[in-house]
Design a protein around this motif. Sequence first.
Motif, PDB file in Angstrom:
ATOM      1  N   LEU A   1      -4.168   6.143   4.423  1.00  0.00           N
ATOM      2  CA  LEU A   1      -2.791   6.392   4.026  1.00  0.00           C
ATOM      3  C   LEU A   1      -2.709   7.806   3.472  1.00  0.00           C
ATOM      4  O   LEU A   1      -3.550   8.206   2.661  1.00  0.00           O
ATOM      5  CB  LEU A   1      -2.334   5.414   2.945  1.00  0.00           C
ATOM      6  CG  LEU A   1      -2.252   3.947   3.351  1.00  0.00           C
ATOM      7  CD1 LEU A   1      -3.555   3.242   3.085  1.00  0.00           C
ATOM      8  CD2 LEU A   1      -1.121   3.275   2.619  1.00  0.00           C
ATOM      9  N   GLU A   2      -1.712   8.558   3.920  1.00  0.00           N
ATOM     10  CA  GLU A   2      -1.499   9.907   3.406  1.00  0.00           C
ATOM     11  C   GLU A   2      -0.047  10.031   2.983  1.00  0.00           C
ATOM     12  O   GLU A   2       0.861   9.661   3.729  1.00  0.00           O
ATOM     13  CB  GLU A   2      -1.827  10.951   4.464  1.00  0.00           C
ATOM     14  CG  GLU A   2      -1.664  12.361   3.966  1.00  0.00           C
ATOM     15  CD  GLU A   2      -2.106  13.417   4.966  1.00  0.00           C
ATOM     16  OE1 GLU A   2      -2.059  14.599   4.608  1.00  0.00           O
ATOM     17  OE2 GLU A   2      -2.489  13.057   6.093  1.00  0.00           O
TER      18      GLU A   2
ATOM     19  N   VAL B   1      10.975   2.335   7.348  1.00  0.00           N
ATOM     20  CA  VAL B   1       9.593   1.966   7.613  1.00  0.00           C
ATOM     21  C   VAL B   1       9.526   1.663   9.104  1.00  0.00           C
ATOM     22  O   VAL B   1      10.292   0.849   9.609  1.00  0.00           O
ATOM     23  CB  VAL B   1       9.156   0.707   6.820  1.00  0.00           C
ATOM     24  CG1 VAL B   1       7.728   0.332   7.163  1.00  0.00           C
ATOM     25  CG2 VAL B   1       9.306   0.924   5.326  1.00  0.00           C
ATOM     26  N   THR B   2       8.627   2.343   9.783  1.00  0.00           N
ATOM     27  CA  THR B   2       8.472   2.126  11.207  1.00  0.00           C
ATOM     28  C   THR B   2       7.052   1.649  11.470  1.00  0.00           C
ATOM     29  O   THR B   2       6.092   2.369  11.197  1.00  0.00           O
ATOM     30  CB  THR B   2       8.749   3.431  11.993  1.00  0.00           C
ATOM     31  OG1 THR B   2      10.039   3.925  11.623  1.00  0.00           O
ATOM     32  CG2 THR B   2       8.701   3.187  13.481  1.00  0.00           C
TER      33      THR B   2
ATOM     34  N   PHE C   1       6.990  11.035   1.935  1.00  0.00           N
ATOM     35  CA  PHE C   1       6.669  10.629   3.300  1.00  0.00           C
ATOM     36  C   PHE C   1       5.262  10.042   3.291  1.00  0.00           C
ATOM     37  O   PHE C   1       4.337  10.648   2.756  1.00  0.00           O
ATOM     38  CB  PHE C   1       6.731  11.810   4.266  1.00  0.00           C
ATOM     39  CG  PHE C   1       6.274  11.468   5.658  1.00  0.00           C
ATOM     40  CD1 PHE C   1       7.053  10.669   6.483  1.00  0.00           C
ATOM     41  CD2 PHE C   1       5.061  11.928   6.135  1.00  0.00           C
ATOM     42  CE1 PHE C   1       6.632  10.339   7.771  1.00  0.00           C
ATOM     43  CE2 PHE C   1       4.622  11.610   7.419  1.00  0.00           C
ATOM     44  CZ  PHE C   1       5.416  10.814   8.237  1.00  0.00           C
ATOM     45  N   VAL C   2       5.129   8.852   3.879  1.00  0.00           N
ATOM     46  CA  VAL C   2       3.829   8.188   3.953  1.00  0.00           C
ATOM     47  C   VAL C   2       3.510   7.891   5.410  1.00  0.00           C
ATOM     48  O   VAL C   2       4.345   7.360   6.144  1.00  0.00           O
ATOM     49  CB  VAL C   2       3.803   6.867   3.145  1.00  0.00           C
ATOM     50  CG1 VAL C   2       2.430   6.205   3.246  1.00  0.00           C
ATOM     51  CG2 VAL C   2       4.177   7.101   1.685  1.00  0.00           C
ATOM     52  N   LYS C   3       2.292   8.242   5.789  1.00  0.00           N
ATOM     53  CA  LYS C   3       1.793   7.939   7.134  1.00  0.00           C
ATOM     54  C   LYS C   3       0.553   7.074   6.979  1.00  0.00           C
ATOM     55  O   LYS C   3      -0.336   7.387   6.180  1.00  0.00           O
ATOM     56  CB  LYS C   3       1.429   9.237   7.862  1.00  0.00           C
ATOM     57  CG  LYS C   3       0.827   9.033   9.238  1.00  0.00           C
ATOM     58  CD  LYS C   3       0.515  10.392   9.852  1.00  0.00           C
ATOM     59  CE  LYS C   3      -0.395  10.278  11.033  1.00  0.00           C
ATOM     60  NZ  LYS C   3      -0.775  11.592  11.545  1.00  0.00           N
ATOM     61  N   VAL C   4       0.506   5.978   7.739  1.00  0.00           N
ATOM     62  CA  VAL C   4      -0.656   5.086   7.737  1.00  0.00           C
ATOM     63  C   VAL C   4      -1.296   5.161   9.114  1.00  0.00           C
ATOM     64  O   VAL C   4      -0.627   4.985  10.131  1.00  0.00           O
ATOM     65  CB  VAL C   4      -0.260   3.626   7.422  1.00  0.00           C
ATOM     66  CG1 VAL C   4      -1.498   2.737   7.375  1.00  0.00           C
ATOM     67  CG2 VAL C   4       0.529   3.539   6.118  1.00  0.00           C
ATOM     68  N   GLU C   5      -2.590   5.417   9.115  1.00  0.00           N
ATOM     69  CA  GLU C   5      -3.338   5.517  10.359  1.00  0.00           C
ATOM     70  C   GLU C   5      -4.468   4.494  10.318  1.00  0.00           C
ATOM     71  O   GLU C   5      -5.077   4.289   9.268  1.00  0.00           O
ATOM     72  CB  GLU C   5      -3.910   6.940  10.459  1.00  0.00           C
ATOM     73  CG  GLU C   5      -4.556   7.285  11.767  1.00  0.00           C
ATOM     74  CD  GLU C   5      -4.982   8.746  11.811  1.00  0.00           C
ATOM     75  OE1 GLU C   5      -4.289   9.540  12.472  1.00  0.00           O
ATOM     76  OE2 GLU C   5      -5.983   9.078  11.164  1.00  0.00           O
ATOM     77  N   ASN C   6      -4.711   3.825  11.436  1.00  0.00           N
ATOM     78  CA  ASN C   6      -5.850   2.913  11.470  1.00  0.00           C
ATOM     79  C   ASN C   6      -6.919   3.470  12.396  1.00  0.00           C
ATOM     80  O   ASN C   6      -6.632   4.173  13.352  1.00  0.00           O
ATOM     81  CB  ASN C   6      -5.445   1.481  11.846  1.00  0.00           C
ATOM     82  CG  ASN C   6      -5.070   1.318  13.290  1.00  0.00           C
ATOM     83  OD1 ASN C   6      -4.331   2.118  13.831  1.00  0.00           O
ATOM     84  ND2 ASN C   6      -5.568   0.286  13.922  1.00  0.00           N
TER      85      ASN C   6
ATOM     86  N   TYR D   1       0.830  -1.202   0.000  1.00  0.00           N
ATOM     87  CA  TYR D   1       0.000   0.000   0.000  1.00  0.00           C
ATOM     88  C   TYR D   1       0.871   1.261   0.000  1.00  0.00           C
ATOM     89  O   TYR D   1       0.582   2.238  -0.694  1.00  0.00           O
ATOM     90  CB  TYR D   1      -0.919   0.041   1.220  1.00  0.00           C
ATOM     91  CG  TYR D   1      -1.973  -1.026   1.302  1.00  0.00           C
ATOM     92  CD1 TYR D   1      -2.334  -1.823   0.214  1.00  0.00           C
ATOM     93  CD2 TYR D   1      -2.643  -1.249   2.496  1.00  0.00           C
ATOM     94  CE1 TYR D   1      -3.325  -2.788   0.320  1.00  0.00           C
ATOM     95  CE2 TYR D   1      -3.635  -2.206   2.611  1.00  0.00           C
ATOM     96  CZ  TYR D   1      -3.967  -2.980   1.522  1.00  0.00           C
ATOM     97  OH  TYR D   1      -4.949  -3.931   1.633  1.00  0.00           O
ATOM     98  N   ILE D   2       1.930   1.241   0.810  1.00  0.00           N
ATOM     99  CA  ILE D   2       2.828   2.387   0.919  1.00  0.00           C
ATOM    100  C   ILE D   2       3.518   2.658  -0.415  1.00  0.00           C
ATOM    101  O   ILE D   2       3.597   3.806  -0.869  1.00  0.00           O
ATOM    102  CB  ILE D   2       3.861   2.159   2.050  1.00  0.00           C
ATOM    103  CG1 ILE D   2       3.179   2.293   3.411  1.00  0.00           C
ATOM    104  CG2 ILE D   2       5.050   3.109   1.934  1.00  0.00           C
ATOM    105  CD1 ILE D   2       4.042   1.858   4.591  1.00  0.00           C
ATOM    106  N   ASP D   3       4.017   1.610  -1.060  1.00  0.00           N
ATOM    107  CA  ASP D   3       4.702   1.773  -2.342  1.00  0.00           C
ATOM    108  C   ASP D   3       3.743   2.338  -3.388  1.00  0.00           C
ATOM    109  O   ASP D   3       4.102   3.224  -4.173  1.00  0.00           O
ATOM    110  CB  ASP D   3       5.288   0.436  -2.791  1.00  0.00           C
ATOM    111  CG  ASP D   3       6.268   0.573  -3.945  1.00  0.00           C
ATOM    112  OD1 ASP D   3       7.037   1.560  -3.972  1.00  0.00           O
ATOM    113  OD2 ASP D   3       6.276  -0.317  -4.816  1.00  0.00           O
TER     114      ASP D   3
END
Length: 156
Positions: free
Chosen positions: A78-79, A64-65, A93-98, A39-41
């Motif tokens: 994902l932003e 990747v953290t 820069f990618v941020k994933v929030e659930n 998803y990030i890629d």
Amino acid sequence: MDTNNSVSSNVSRTIQTRLVLPPDTNHMGTIFGGVILSYIDEIAAITAMKHSRNVVVTASIDQVTFLSPAKVGDILTLEAIVASTGRTSMEIFVKVENENYETGEKTTTTTSFLTMVAKGKDGKPTPVPGVIPETDAEKILFESASERKKKRLEKR
């Protein structure tokens, strides 16, 4: 900064929403890290394509953290933004929030930095416009980009 050949960070910002489904998870009901990486890629590529108006390739995934798990039924947001640019490359820069759909509680799941390279129609790297950071967070990412680039180059 040459603002004549730069693009507002808002122009290339990308936001995606996804649902964590059972096939995306392991035996504990949490999403596989590889699914998150996919998803990030994808969102990094879309963001870089919007910014450069060219096809792009992933040059590196520098950091990747994984901060917290996402479970079946969670909603992922994902932003991605262009944090900085080089001549033909873009740091994304990618941020994933659930989000728990029952409680509405939101947690940062993953953060990541990727380097994408724009390719022209001839398949060779092609110049990209600069980026104009707008928010305080974007300005911090922009200002700290040279240190991240230095660390990337040291690893080579």
